[in-house]
Structure formats: structure tokens, C-alpha cells
Scaffold this active site. Structure first.
Site, PDB file in Angstrom:
ATOM      1  N   GLU A 181      11.700   1.415  26.308  1.00  0.00           N
ATOM      2  CA  GLU A 181      10.628   1.016  27.226  1.00  0.00           C
ATOM      3  C   GLU A 181       9.379   1.889  27.042  1.00  0.00           C
ATOM      4  OE1 GLU A 181      11.738  -1.812  27.809  1.00  0.00           O
ATOM      5  OE2 GLU A 181      11.590  -1.922  29.988  1.00  0.00           O
ATOM      6  N   THR A 237       2.925  -5.341  28.232  1.00  0.00           N
ATOM      7  CA  THR A 237       3.048  -4.415  29.365  1.00  0.00           C
ATOM      8  C   THR A 237       1.992  -3.314  29.250  1.00  0.00           C
ATOM      9  OG1 THR A 237       5.408  -4.838  29.423  1.00  0.00           O
ATOM     10  CG2 THR A 237       4.655  -2.904  30.612  1.00  0.00           C
TER      11      THR A 237
END
Ligand code: ADP
Length: 309
Positions: free
Chosen positions: A128, A181
Site C-alpha cells: 500500500e 490513490t
């Protein structure tokens, strides 16, 4: 065990009132990941998708998370990872998280489970960090633990599994555009007014309470975002209209899923969920906006083993 195939599901995060800390594990949409032990001590990735995701173990989150895990153990063998993507990257329902969490879950199984769920969250977070620029566990935590999760801390990983009301359903509509993101995080302001912090803390606290008491009226008042959504909504085609239509059809709450462009609605009645899905997809069809839309119950178990041998 020499080989294992798992289904690693999608997830929605933030839920309007819990930026970077709340997450819900979905039942449908997800990656199918097969991991096999191989004689040579190396990691190989085969990614089977239409999205041009790199097979380089330093660029694919599966390889990054796998290396984070393997730094903490000694093995005489390596791993071949095959990923069949079921979630489009940059869709706001945890595409990268499904690959990283599913991979470390599978490797842990092949090693006879030396690592805890909190360890697996920590390893997955390296993936992530690589794609979004910051550590966050809100997608990987619900996939690994199942259900609805609250990330209290990522310094020393601490995640709380919250109750999932049985009739709670999620309706997802994703306009067919990609929002990275890393880009979506740029519109989030670093400074907020104290009044907003107070309001958002109250929303988060009362949302958690509503899960315990299954008080959907309270949930509706609590799943509200006074901090991030006002800036992010402009990135998503027809966001305000989709919200209005869904509310008219009986949605408990509507918001941006993760960093978007997926929009989630909550409902506690499957007839209402179907009605919402029909109305929002009709709206996008009228405007020639291509989309993916589906309904999911909360997946209380998380990553599932499909086969092993
Ligand atoms: P999402 O929230 O859907 O995971 P992100 O923007 O956080 O979206 O991550 C998508 C980015 O991560 C894309 O640039 C994609 O190429 C990269 N990526 C690397 N490995 C993977 C993977 N195994 N699955 C999905 N995306 C990956």
C-alpha cells in the site's frame, strides 16, 4: 502443503466518517491468487489481467508484500505467485490491497502459519505504501480479519473487528475512470478546522455505536464526511446526483469508497438495494457513462481458501 489458491476480496474504506481507519470486506469482486512453492529461492509473479500491472516483484504489490514477509523468516524454497485480477486498479475498492493481502495470507499458509493476522497486515501495508505513498491499513485489515474493521494504530499494528449487522448491504457503483490513490490523496487538505475535527469524531463514535445497536437511523446521521468528501467529490462524475438518487431510494448513507471513483451506499433491505442499483445504473446509462455496479453483503470471513494441495 505445496500449493494454495485463495480468493482475496475487495473492500470499501473510510465509510465517510473514518478516513484511513474504517474498512468493510466485500463478498464479490476480488483477486484469485495461486501461490506455489518452487525449488529455486526466488519470487516469480505471473499477473493475468487486462491492466498492464507489472510482474516485477519490486513493482507489483504482491511481490513487495511477499518480500516483506520473507525478510522475517528463513525458507529453503521460493514462490511462484499467479494473480488473476478481479478488481480494476484505481477503482476505490482495494485492488492493490487484495493482491498484497491475498499473497501474504497464502504464503503464510504454505509456511504453516508462523505469522499472526497483525503481522500479515504489516507486510501487506508495504504494498500500500508503494502505490499510494503512505502506510495505511484500512483496506488490508478487513480483508485479512473479515467484516468491518477499525485501525486504531499502524505504528504498532492494532486493529479492532467491529460487529457487522446481519442485514447490512453495500451497493457499489463505479464509473469507469481510474483515480490513483496517490492523486486522490493530494486533494485532501493537511489542515482542518477544530470544529470539523469535533464533528467528524462525533460521527465516527456514533457510527461505531450504531453497529453495536443496529440503529440504522443513527448510522444514517453518522456516515457523513465533513472533511474529505467536500474536496474529493469533484473527481467523481455525477457524485452529487448519485447521492441524491440513492437517498431518495432509501439508502442509509452514501459516500466515496476509498479514494474513489467507486461510490458506496448502505442499505439494510435487499429490495431497497436492488432499487438503488437500478436507479444509479440507469442514471449513468442515460449519460453514456460506462460503469460497474453490484450489491454485496458484508463478508465476515475475509480471504477464503479455494483449494490447497
Ligand atoms: P486501488 O485502491 O484500486 O488499489 P491504487 O491507486 O491504490 O488503487 O493502486 C493501483 C496502482 O497500483 C496501479 O498503478 C497499479 O499498477 C499498481 N499495482 C501494483 N501491483 C498491483 C496489483 N497486484 N494489483 C493492483 N494494482 C497494482
Amino acid at each position: 502443503m505445496d500449493s494454495i489458491k485463495v480468493f482475496s476480496p475487495g473492500s470499501i474504506t473510510n465509510l465517510s466518517c473514518g478516513y484511513d481507519i474504517l474498512g468493510v470486506c466485500l463478498q464479490n469482486r476480488g483477486d484469485e491468487i495461486t501461490v506455489k512453492k518452487i525449488d529455486k529461492k526466488e519470487i516469480i509473479i505471473n499477473s493475468n489481467d487486462d491492466y498492464n500491472i507489472s510482474e516485477d516483484i519490486n513493482k507489483n504489490v504482491a511481490g513487495i508484500a511477499a518480500q516483506a514477509l520473507l525478510k522475517n523468516t528463513k525458507t529453503k524454497f521460493g514462490f511462484e505467485i499467479e494473480i488473476k485480477k478481479g478488481i480494476k486498479p484505481g477503482s476505490g475498492i482495494g485492488s492493490s490491497a487484495a493482491s498484497s493481502a491475498g499473497t501474504v495470507f497464502a504464503i503464510n499458509q504454505l509456511l504453516d502459519s508462523p505469522f499472526s493476522q497483525m503481522d500479515l497486515i504489516k507486510f501487506s501495508m508495504e504494498g500500500e505504501k508503494f502505490v499510494s505513498g503512505t502506510y495505511h491499513a484500512d483496506n488490508v485489515a478487513p480483508i485479512i480479519l473479515g467484516g468491518i474493521t477499525l485501525v486504531r494504530s499502524i505504528d504498532e499494528i492494532d486493529v479492532i473487528k467491529l460487529p457487522s449487522p446481519k442485514s447490512l448491504e453495500v451497493i457499489i457503483i463505479r464509473p469507469n475512470i481510474e483515480i490513483k490513490t496517490s492523486d486522490s490523496r493530494k486533494v485532501v487538505k493537511n489542515k482542518i478546522k477544530i470544529e470539523k475535527m469535533v464533528q467528524q469524531s462525533a460521527n465516527l463514535g456514533s457510527f461505531v455505536s450504531s453497529l453495536y445497536t443496529e440503529d440504522y437511523g443513527l448510522m444514517s446521521k453518522s456516515v457523513v464526511d465533513v472533511i474529505v468528501e467536500p474536496n474529493r467529490r469533484i473527481l467523481i462524475p455525477e457524485f452529487d446526483k448519485i447521492k441524491e438518487i440513492s437517498k431518495e431510494d432509501g439508502a442509509i448513507a452514501v459516500g466515496i469508497s476509498g479514494s474513489g471513483p467507486s461510490i458506496f451506499s448502505l442499505s439494510n433491505n435487499s429490495t431497497v438495494s436492488e432499487k438503488i442499483l437500478k436507479s444509479v445504473t440507469n442514471h449513468y446509462e442515460k449519460l453514456n457513462i460506462s460503469y460497474d455496479g453490484f450489491i454485496s453483503k458484508v463478508n465476515s470471513t475475509g480471504i477464503k481458501i479455494i483449494e490447497s494441495n
